[in-house]
Scaffold this motif. Structure first.
Motif, PDB file in Angstrom:
ATOM      1  N   GLN A 133       2.115  -5.475  -5.526  1.00 50.05           N
ATOM      2  CA  GLN A 133       0.706  -5.184  -5.743  1.00 50.05           C
ATOM      3  C   GLN A 133      -0.105  -6.466  -5.620  1.00 50.05           C
ATOM      4  OE1 GLN A 133       0.880  -3.264  -9.691  1.00 50.05           O
ATOM      5  NE2 GLN A 133       0.251  -1.355  -8.702  1.00 50.05           N
ATOM      6  N   TYR A 135      -8.825  -2.351   0.543  1.00 51.94           N
ATOM      7  CA  TYR A 135      -8.216  -2.578  -0.766  1.00 51.94           C
ATOM      8  C   TYR A 135      -9.322  -2.657  -1.811  1.00 51.94           C
ATOM      9  CZ  TYR A 135      -3.741  -3.195   1.455  1.00 51.94           C
ATOM     10  OH  TYR A 135      -2.588  -2.959   2.164  1.00 51.94           O
ATOM     11  N   ASN A 152       0.814  -1.231   0.000  1.00 55.86           N
ATOM     12  CA  ASN A 152       0.000   0.000   0.000  1.00 55.86           C
ATOM     13  C   ASN A 152       0.840   1.270   0.000  1.00 55.86           C
ATOM     14  OD1 ASN A 152       0.935   0.181   2.593  1.00 55.86           O
ATOM     15  ND2 ASN A 152      -1.075   0.084   3.584  1.00 55.86           N
ATOM     16  N   GLU A 165      -5.575  -1.383  -4.904  1.00 54.31           N
ATOM     17  CA  GLU A 165      -4.865  -0.316  -4.210  1.00 54.31           C
ATOM     18  C   GLU A 165      -5.566  -0.058  -2.886  1.00 54.31           C
ATOM     19  OE1 GLU A 165      -4.910   3.454  -6.122  1.00 54.31           O
ATOM     20  OE2 GLU A 165      -7.099   3.557  -6.285  1.00 54.31           O
ATOM     21  N   PHE A 166      -4.810   0.500  -1.926  1.00 52.09           N
ATOM     22  CA  PHE A 166      -5.391   0.822  -0.620  1.00 52.09           C
ATOM     23  C   PHE A 166      -6.041   2.193  -0.700  1.00 52.09           C
ATOM     24  CE2 PHE A 166      -5.114   2.346   3.827  1.00 52.09           C
ATOM     25  CZ  PHE A 166      -5.840   1.333   4.430  1.00 52.09           C
TER      26      PHE A 166
END
Length: 267
Positions: free
Chosen positions: A220, A249, A121, A243-244
């Motif tokens: 990732q 997520y 992240n 993605e955070f």
């Protein structure tokens, strides 16, 4: 008479002095007990508080996964009534133990649990990622993923369900002649006519979920789900890169990757 009053005064002073000494003794005793209580409380909390190193028995458990670089191991029990399944997991995270009694994973070593300890992240701190395989078969693979951050103990971080992501963001259409996949403004049209698929074998719509594959690539988290049109036929794969964002997520990108066989038939 005067001597009598003097005697009374001495008696009162004596009682007052004894009272003071008694209170001092009580205070001293209380303070001593307090130290003992504090010391006892400290020892007790050091053993029982979650996230503290504690003596845990792994009797009856097997190591089912281990990090090659970090002091992280995953233990589980093989079920007596279902020997093809591991259950009742324990995470040994650098000497701290966390129980996950309801986790499951198949016992086939080809599909053993996977452990990753990477910064996924971009916060300069590593996250613990554990991938489990719930089941597999011909044209089928079902995995689930768990992500943890560490703040005075492992804290579970939610990962958005890939099927939910596809349902929200991917539109499809399927006929015997053509398959269509739309992701946002991008549309893929695949000519199926040359394949001469028997209409009775063709699904009513493009299906996702028969295979869910999680991976950690280039720091990732990704999920890959084939786009299925028959029991054994696939157009390609939907690849979700996470993605955070907003404390969980979520999908950063969603991309369709056609199979090698159909690449030339994609419009």
């Amino acid at each position: 008479m005067k001597n009598g009053w003097i005697l009374i005064i001495f008696i009162v002073l004596g009682v007052f002095s004894l009272s003071i000494h008694s209170e001092e003794a009580t205070l001293f005793s209380d303070a001593s007990n307090k130290d003992e209580i504090l010391e006892s409380s400290y020892i007790s909390s050091d053993v029982k508080m979650p996230g503290i190193r504690e003596k845990v028995s792994f009797e009856g458990y097997e190591i089912v996964a281990k990090s090659t670089e970090e002091n992280i191991s995953l233990y589980a029990k093989k079920m007596e009534d279902l020997e093809s399944q591991y259950r009742d997991f324990k995470i040994d995270f650098k000497g701290e133990t966390y129980s996950r009694p309801f986790w499951m994973n198949v016992t086939n070593p080809t599909y053993a649990p996977e452990i990753f300890y990477e910064d996924i992240n971009k916060d300069q701190k590593k996250e613990l990622i554990i991938i489990l395989t719930l089941g597999y078969g011909t044209g089928a693979l079902l995995e689930e993923v768990y992500v943890y951050r560490y703040t005075n103990g492992l804290i579970d971080v939610l990962v958005d369900d890939p099927i939910a992501i596809i349902n929200k963001n991917v539109k499809t259409k399927l006929t015997t002649e053509k398959a269509e996949i739309r992701i946002g403004d991008k549309e893929y049209k695949i000519d199926l006519a040359p394949l001469q698929i028997n209409p009775t074998n063709l699904f009513e719509e493009i299906a996702f979920g028969g295979v869910i594959k999680y991976e950690v690539k280039d720091q990732q988290l990704t999920a890959t789900l084939p786009a299925q049109i028959t029991a054994a036929g696939y157009l390609g794969e939907i690849v979700i890169v996470y993605e955070f964002r907003d404390k969980m997520y979520q999908a950063k990108t969603i991309e369709f990757q056609p199979s090698e066989l159909l690449k030339k038939r994609v419009e």
